[in-house]
Design a protein around this motif. Structure first.
Motif: not given
Length: 192
Positions: A141-157, A163-168
């Protein structure tokens, strides 16, 4: 001939928030079920007059406590990213997401250290198999969270700053992980 006025704006779509919330609830339920099995097996062994924790096993408490202390910081950084994005502060949003990923990596590293210090194998009785099943699920689950953080950062960058829904949704995931680890910390690492 007069033109009609524009209709109301469509309601915002919240599929990502709903999906993340449902996934977070499922994550908590999965861990809760595993911890319930842990508690039943532990009480059965103790009622039989035996020790649940093998005598050769010592769990290092400092890294487990550091992981517990790190989770509120991780949630604060995830929430900081939401706060900064709502204020169109790109630099702080990116910094908060990077810090979230860094703290998550530190937590994963602490879990790996606990695995290296525990002197029990996966196939060595009920304790070993249950310990690695629960902590392994947490690590996944921590690996899933790290991937979620990477996708969130990639989309924001990549320019989706509106698109703030992904950050929430990202923050909701880490709040759920905090609940998951707090339960694991208490049942697996404290009560042993």
């Amino acid at each position: 001939m007069e033109a009609l006025t524009a209709g109301p704006a469509p309601a915002p779509r919240n599929q990502l928030l709903v999906g993340t919330t449902v996934a977070s609830i499922a994550m908590v339920m999965l861990t809760g079920g595993m911890l319930a099995v842990w508690a039943v097996k532990r009480s059965a062994v103790i009622e039989a007059g035996e020790n649940w924790l093998p005598s050769s096993v010592t769990i290092p408490e400092v890294p487990t406590n550091v992981m517990l202390i790190a989770f509120p910081a991780l949630c604060s950084f995830a929430q900081w990213a939401v706060w900064a994005a709502k204020r169109n502060d790109r630099a702080n949003t990116v910094f908060a997401l990077g810090t979230t990923a860094f703290v998550a990596l530190l937590i994963f590293n602490a879990q790996a250290f606990v695995w290296s210090q525990v002197d029990v194998g996966v196939g060595e009785g009920e304790y070993g198999s249950m310990f690695f099943a629960i902590t392994g699920t947490f690590a996944a689950l921590m690996i899933v969270g790290l991937l979620f953080t990477a996708v969130t950062a990639f989309r924001y960058l990549a320019g989706r700053t509106r698109d703030r829904e992904i950050l929430t949704a990202h923050a909701i995931f880490w709040y759920a992980m905090t609940v998951v680890f707090t339960a694991i910390w208490y049942l697996v690492y404290v009560t042993k």
